[in-house]
Every structure is written in structure tokens, then in C-alpha cells.
Design an enzyme around this catalytic site. Structure first.
Site, PDB file in Angstrom:
ATOM      1  N   GLU A 154      -8.636 -11.703   6.998  1.00 29.31           N
ATOM      2  CA  GLU A 154      -7.765 -11.020   7.975  1.00 29.31           C
ATOM      3  C   GLU A 154      -8.313 -11.203   9.383  1.00 29.31           C
ATOM      4  OE1 GLU A 154      -7.671  -7.138   5.796  1.00 29.31           O
ATOM      5  OE2 GLU A 154      -5.668  -7.066   6.663  1.00 29.31           O
ATOM      6  N   HIS A 195       0.861  -1.186   0.000  1.00 29.91           N
ATOM      7  CA  HIS A 195       0.000   0.000   0.000  1.00 29.91           C
ATOM      8  C   HIS A 195       0.896   1.235   0.000  1.00 29.91           C
ATOM      9  CE1 HIS A 195      -3.626  -2.351   1.210  1.00 29.91           C
ATOM     10  NE2 HIS A 195      -2.729  -3.102   1.838  1.00 29.91           N
TER      11      HIS A 195
HETATM   12  P1  5GP Z   1      -3.304   3.951   0.554  1.00 31.52           P
HETATM   13  O1  5GP Z   1      -4.384   3.117  -0.085  1.00 31.52           O
HETATM   14  O2  5GP Z   1      -3.884   5.206   1.168  1.00 31.52           O
HETATM   15  O3  5GP Z   1      -2.150   4.245  -0.348  1.00 31.52           O
HETATM   16  O4  5GP Z   1      -2.665   3.069   1.737  1.00 31.52           O
HETATM   17  C1  5GP Z   1      -3.205   2.991   3.031  1.00 31.52           C
HETATM   18  C2  5GP Z   1      -4.534   2.249   3.040  1.00 31.52           C
HETATM   19  O5  5GP Z   1      -4.341   0.863   2.678  1.00 31.52           O
HETATM   20  C3  5GP Z   1      -5.171   2.170   4.430  1.00 31.52           C
HETATM   21  O6  5GP Z   1      -5.934   3.319   4.709  1.00 31.52           O
HETATM   22  C4  5GP Z   1      -6.020   0.908   4.341  1.00 31.52           C
HETATM   23  O7  5GP Z   1      -7.257   1.186   3.725  1.00 31.52           O
HETATM   24  C5  5GP Z   1      -5.223   0.018   3.416  1.00 31.52           C
HETATM   25  N1  5GP Z   1      -4.383  -0.945   4.166  1.00 31.52           N
HETATM   26  C6  5GP Z   1      -3.092  -0.838   4.471  1.00 31.52           C
HETATM   27  N2  5GP Z   1      -2.655  -1.914   5.166  1.00 31.52           N
HETATM   28  C7  5GP Z   1      -3.712  -2.738   5.282  1.00 31.52           C
HETATM   29  C8  5GP Z   1      -3.887  -4.025   5.869  1.00 31.52           C
HETATM   30  O8  5GP Z   1      -2.976  -4.636   6.462  1.00 31.52           O
HETATM   31  N3  5GP Z   1      -5.126  -4.563   5.768  1.00 31.52           N
HETATM   32  C9  5GP Z   1      -6.161  -3.924   5.139  1.00 31.52           C
HETATM   33  N4  5GP Z   1      -7.340  -4.536   5.080  1.00 31.52           N
HETATM   34  N5  5GP Z   1      -6.011  -2.721   4.565  1.00 31.52           N
HETATM   35  C10 5GP Z   1      -4.813  -2.127   4.645  1.00 31.52           C
END
Ligand code: 5GP
Length: 346
Positions: A205, A18
Site C-alpha cells: 500500500e 472491511h
Molecule cells: P473493521 O476491521 O473494524 O471491521 O474495519 C475497519 C478496519 O479495517 C480499519 O480500522 C483498518 O484497520 C482496516 N482497513 C480498512 N480499510 C483499509 C485499507 O484501505 N488499508 C488497510 N491497510 N487497512 C484498512
């Protein structure tokens, strides 16, 4: 060769990262300076420590999701989002990563539209001609979002896939697993699939066997985590058998699962169950900034914890080539891995 050096040198593929969770401390400081130069941020660094979640941290999974607000405040302009993307790609490249599918949830901020958010990441990826890493984007839908917002994100993913088919390759569902229902996101995901985007889903998860079965029956190209699928980890036989039969590859995030307490420790991680059942797996970082890890470190932890020797580690990386979304890049990446394996006589 020493394990640490081997894991760094091994050409690796990152399929579950992410963007806003991948920012290193130095990238965050750089973004903060950039905002401050434009009169848009305070200059205290205290919040940077709040961003990291280590093993034994008392925060629960829901608390962990709060930390992303810190990164989001830093990537709220086109300039900082572009810098965040470029620095993150460079860090993966420096760690020996030859291919990355970076994922991010496009969002509207006071300084950019959703469309500009995607365009900024795409343009940064297109402009990395000085790097050897190949980068693609997976558009994320947050499962906390409304059906209307999910539809909007899917529409943008479809539009940008049509515009940049080599860059925008997939769509995924992430966000707090305790919120929202997979069923509500099936229509936008199906539209995206019909438009040619590949699909990966955060799956299992937390214990929710019904949802795991719904997700596996949807036949995504990959799933992320897959913690609570095996009966030993709160899953049910039907879900585990479905996963083994479907052979859907699982993006494994060892340190993330330990630090969020989805798994008590590395030794108990479901890697063993998946590996022994021959379910395809890909080692990934998830959020290398939040969990202070790197892809080579995840390979090293895997080797040390589960006794995976170097030739098998290299084959894990080789097999990841089969599961990438940019299908036309497969052969080139496989050749690179086979070259490495031959050269090292593995
Ligand atoms: P972005 O999409 O804003 O670049 O990265 C952060 C987002 O990725 C978080 O707000 C969350 O929605 C998602 N995210 C990051 N790590 C995890 C994880 O371990 N599990 C889940 N379900 N979502 C995650």
C-alpha cells in the site's frame, strides 16, 4: 444492455470488504438511533460527514485511518454489530453480489468480549436465510497491535474456524501500513495457516519493497491492493517478477486507492500493469461506506477507465470464483456465472 444495468445484474464476488468501512450512511443512522434508544449515543449527525473520504479530499492515508473510530463507536454493542453486519450483507446482495468474504478486526468493547464480537458476526451470517448472498468471515489482525494481541486474535480465529469452518474461512493483516512489521505477525499467521485458515495480506500500500518480498515469499492465498509493487509505482523489479511468477491473486480496490491518494487517478491505476501481465485480479470495494462506492460501481469504473468490454467483465467475475476461500462453494458460483454468460450470449 447499458453498462450500469449490466454491472448491477452481473453476479459478483466481493473478496475485500472491511465491515466497519462498509457501513452506508443509512446503516450508520440506524445504528446511531439504536444506541440513542438505549441512552448510549448523542443524536447529532455531524460526524457522519467526517466518515466519507472522496476524491481530492485533503486527508492523507494516516488521517484516513482515523475515520474508522466513527464506525467503531457505532458497532460497540452486540445489537449494533449484528445490525451493521446484516445491513451490509443486504446492501451487497441488493447490488448483485452473490458471495462475500467480509472481514473485520475483532475487538473488546465495554459491551462485548472479543469472542462475542466474532460470535455475533457469525450468528448474523448464519441467520441470513432470507438472503441469497453467501457470506463468510475473514478475521483481521491490525498491524498496529502488539504481538500478544495478534496472538490472541489468531487463537480466536483458529477456535472459530474449528467451530464454524464454513463461515470463518480466513485471516488477514490490515491497518495503517506505516505502522508495524510484517515479520512480527508471521508466527500467528503461520499458526492460523496450519489450522486450515486461508491467508490474505494488505501488501504494497506504501513503498516498502523489502516487506513486499517477505510477504510474497510467505505465499498468502491472496494479497490486497498491491499498489507499490510494479517499478512504475515505486516497486522494484525483483518484487514485480516474484508477483508475476507466483500468480498470487490481487484484490484491487480502484476507488479506495484514488481516494486515499495511493494512486493519483483511475487512469494511472496499476490495474493495467496487473491485467496485461496476466496476474490474477479481483475487483473489490475495500470500504464502500468510507469511499461512497459499490461493487457494481467498481466494475463500471473498471470498464470505463480501461475499456474492458462486458464479456471480459463477466469473465473477471467468473475468475474470482477460483480465488475464494470457501473452496466447496466454487463450483456452484462458477455455474451461476456461466449461466449468466450463456444467457447473455457473452
Ligand atoms: P473493521 O476491521 O473494524 O471491521 O474495519 C475497519 C478496519 O479495517 C480499519 O480500522 C483498518 O484497520 C482496516 N482497513 C480498512 N480499510 C483499509 C485499507 O484501505 N488499508 C488497510 N491497510 N487497512 C484498512
Amino acid at each position: 444492455m447499458g453498462l450500469h444495468k449490466f454491472c448491477r445484474e452481473l453476479p459478483k464476488l466481493e473478496l475485500h470488504a472491511h465491515l466497519n468501512g462498509s457501513l452506508s450512511r443509512s446503516t450508520m443512522l440506524q445504528l446511531q438511533r439504536c444506541l440513542a434508544d438505549n441512552g448510549m449515543a448523542d443524536t447529532s449527525n455531524a460526524f457522519l460527514d467526517e466518515f466519507q473520504i472522496g476524491a481530492g479530499d485533503t486527508r492523507n492515508l494516516a488521517d484516513c485511518f482515523q475515520v474508522f473510530n466513527i464506525a467503531h463507536a457505532l458497532t460497540s454493542t452486540k445489537e449494533t454489530l449484528a445490525k451493521a453486519t446484516a445491513s451490509t450483507l443486504k446492501e451487497f446482495e441488493d447490488d448483485g453480489c452473490c458471495y462475500i468474504e467480509l472481514r473485520s478486526t475483532p475487538r473488546q468493547t465495554p459491551h462485548m468480549t472479543i469472542s462475542e464480537y466474532i460470535e455475533t458476526i457469525v450468528q448474523t451470517m448464519l441467520n441470513t436465510t432470507d438472503m441469497s448472498i453467501i457470506s463468510c468471515l475473514i478475521v483481521s489482525i491490525n498491524r498496529s497491535s502488539s504481538q500478544r494481541d495478534a496472538d490472541i486474535i489468531a487463537d480466536y480465529a483458529i477456535e472459530y474456524h474449528a467451530k464454524y469452518p464454513d463461515i470463518v474461512v480466513g485471516i488477514e493483516l490490515s491497518g495503517n501500513p506505516a505502522i508495524g512489521n510484517f515479520k512480527d505477525f508471521v508466527p500467528p499467521l503461520t499458526r492460523a495457516r496450519n489450522a486450515g485458515l486461508k491467508i490474505t495480506l494488505h501488501c504494497g500500500e506504501i513503498c516498502n519493497p523489502q516487506e513486499v518480498i517477505e510477504m510474497l515469499n510467505f505465499k498468502p492465498e491472496r494479497i490486497g491492493h498491491g499498489v507499490c509493487i510494479h517499478p512504475r509505482f515505486g516497486g522494484i523489479d525483483a518484487a514485480w517478477e516474484l508477483l508475476c511468477k507466483s500468480q498470487i491473486p490481487v484484490e484491487i480496490c480502484l476507488t479506495s486507492n484514488v481516494n486515499t491518494k495511493s494512486t493519483p487517478d483511475y487512469n494511472c491505476h496499476h490495474f493495467n500493469e496487473l491485467y496485461n501481465a496476466n496476474v490474477p485480479i479481483v475487483l473489490c470495494t475495500d470500504d464502500k461506506g468510507v469511499f461512497a462506492t459499490s461493487l457494481s460501481q467498481e466494475y463500471q469504473i473498471c470498464a470505463e477507465t480501461f475499456g474492458i468490454e462486458q464479456s471480459k467483465l463477466a469473465r473477471l467475475s467468473l475468475s474470482a470464483c477460483n480465488y475464494i476461500f470457501a473452496v466447496e462453494k466454487r463450483k456452484m458460483l462458477m455455474d451461476k456465472l456461466l449461466n449468466f454468460i450463456n444467457k447473455k450470449e457473452l
